[in-house]
Design a protein around this motif. Structure first.
Motif, PDB file in Angstrom:
ATOM      1  N   ARG A  44      -2.764   4.872-141.196  1.00 17.37           N
ATOM      2  CA  ARG A  44      -1.367   4.623-140.835  1.00 17.37           C
ATOM      3  C   ARG A  44      -1.039   5.317-139.516  1.00 17.37           C
ATOM      4  O   ARG A  44      -1.510   6.418-139.256  1.00 17.37           O
ATOM      5  CB  ARG A  44      -0.413   5.174-141.893  1.00 17.37           C
ATOM      6  N   GLU A  45      -0.224   4.689-138.707  1.00 17.15           N
ATOM      7  CA  GLU A  45       0.210   5.301-137.453  1.00 17.15           C
ATOM      8  C   GLU A  45       1.330   6.294-137.741  1.00 17.15           C
ATOM      9  O   GLU A  45       2.306   5.940-138.405  1.00 17.15           O
ATOM     10  CB  GLU A  45       0.715   4.225-136.492  1.00 17.15           C
ATOM     11  N   PRO A  46       1.211   7.543-137.267  1.00 14.03           N
ATOM     12  CA  PRO A  46       2.294   8.509-137.494  1.00 14.03           C
ATOM     13  C   PRO A  46       3.494   8.201-136.608  1.00 14.03           C
ATOM     14  O   PRO A  46       3.341   7.849-135.441  1.00 14.03           O
ATOM     15  CB  PRO A  46       1.670   9.855-137.113  1.00 14.03           C
ATOM     16  N   HIS A  47       4.685   8.321-137.180  1.00 15.25           N
ATOM     17  CA  HIS A  47       5.910   8.101-136.418  1.00 15.25           C
ATOM     18  C   HIS A  47       6.664   9.402-136.181  1.00 15.25           C
ATOM     19  O   HIS A  47       7.564   9.451-135.357  1.00 15.25           O
ATOM     20  CB  HIS A  47       6.806   7.093-137.130  1.00 15.25           C
ATOM     21  N   GLN A  48       6.298  10.431-136.917  1.00 15.14           N
ATOM     22  CA  GLN A  48       6.905  11.738-136.722  1.00 15.14           C
ATOM     23  C   GLN A  48       5.891  12.782-137.161  1.00 15.14           C
ATOM     24  O   GLN A  48       5.223  12.611-138.181  1.00 15.14           O
ATOM     25  CB  GLN A  48       8.175  11.885-137.554  1.00 15.14           C
ATOM     26  N   VAL A  49       5.775  13.868-136.385  1.00 19.53           N
ATOM     27  CA  VAL A  49       4.849  14.944-136.708  1.00 19.53           C
ATOM     28  C   VAL A  49       5.577  16.266-136.550  1.00 19.53           C
ATOM     29  O   VAL A  49       6.265  16.483-135.559  1.00 19.53           O
ATOM     30  CB  VAL A  49       3.612  14.916-135.769  1.00 19.53           C
ATOM     31  N   VAL A  50       5.436  17.133-137.532  1.00 13.50           N
ATOM     32  CA  VAL A  50       6.002  18.473-137.465  1.00 13.50           C
ATOM     33  C   VAL A  50       4.851  19.450-137.565  1.00 13.50           C
ATOM     34  O   VAL A  50       4.057  19.377-138.497  1.00 13.50           O
ATOM     35  CB  VAL A  50       7.011  18.715-138.603  1.00 13.50           C
ATOM     36  N   VAL A  51       4.758  20.346-136.614  1.00 13.52           N
ATOM     37  CA  VAL A  51       3.697  21.332-136.592  1.00 13.52           C
ATOM     38  C   VAL A  51       4.284  22.658-137.045  1.00 13.52           C
ATOM     39  O   VAL A  51       5.279  23.112-136.499  1.00 13.52           O
ATOM     40  CB  VAL A  51       3.112  21.489-135.165  1.00 13.52           C
ATOM     41  N   GLY A  52       3.675  23.256-138.059  1.00 17.77           N
ATOM     42  CA  GLY A  52       4.138  24.567-138.482  1.00 17.77           C
ATOM     43  C   GLY A  52       4.361  24.638-139.972  1.00 17.77           C
ATOM     44  O   GLY A  52       3.958  23.761-140.726  1.00 17.77           O
ATOM     45  N   SER A  53       5.022  25.700-140.376  1.00 16.36           N
ATOM     46  CA  SER A  53       5.324  25.923-141.785  1.00 16.36           C
ATOM     47  C   SER A  53       6.513  26.862-141.875  1.00 16.36           C
ATOM     48  O   SER A  53       6.962  27.422-140.883  1.00 16.36           O
ATOM     49  CB  SER A  53       4.116  26.547-142.480  1.00 16.36           C
ATOM     50  N   SER A  54       7.006  27.046-143.067  1.00 13.93           N
ATOM     51  CA  SER A  54       8.129  27.969-143.248  1.00 13.93           C
ATOM     52  C   SER A  54       7.708  29.401-142.959  1.00 13.93           C
ATOM     53  O   SER A  54       8.537  30.254-142.672  1.00 13.93           O
ATOM     54  CB  SER A  54       8.672  27.864-144.673  1.00 13.93           C
ATOM     55  N   ALA A  55       6.401  29.666-142.994  1.00 10.38           N
ATOM     56  CA  ALA A  55       5.905  31.013-142.705  1.00 10.38           C
ATOM     57  C   ALA A  55       5.706  31.240-141.210  1.00 10.38           C
ATOM     58  O   ALA A  55       5.412  32.341-140.786  1.00 10.38           O
ATOM     59  CB  ALA A  55       4.583  31.244-143.436  1.00 10.38           C
ATOM     60  N   ASN A  56       5.867  30.188-140.400  1.00 13.07           N
ATOM     61  CA  ASN A  56       5.657  30.309-138.959  1.00 13.07           C
ATOM     62  C   ASN A  56       6.756  29.538-138.213  1.00 13.07           C
ATOM     63  O   ASN A  56       6.498  28.489-137.640  1.00 13.07           O
ATOM     64  CB  ASN A  56       4.277  29.767-138.582  1.00 13.07           C
TER      65      ASN A  56
END
Length: 67
Positions: A43-55
């Protein structure tokens, strides 16, 4: 800032990683909406979030697309 070397923890969680189907990925719109990567492979990504609640400082990371 570091914890004292003899500091204890109020709570410790242990996760048996052999019971988790790796790798996993969170889909929109909740971090709780997690599926195996193989379910969305291709699937083609339409949104990407890099990270976490710890960072929470990912916006300044050198690998962040907006840094």
């Amino acid at each position: 800032m570091l914890a004292d070397p003899d500091a204890g923890h109020d709570l410790t969680d242990e996760i048996d990683l052999s019971t988790v189907e790796p790798p996993m990925i969170a889909l929109l719109s909740s971090p709780g909406n997690v599926v195996a990567v193989r379910e969305v492979a291709g699937r083609e990504p339409h949104q990407v979030v890099v990270g976490s609640s710890a960072n929470p400082g990912c916006a300044t990371s050198p690998w962040s697309p907006r840094s």
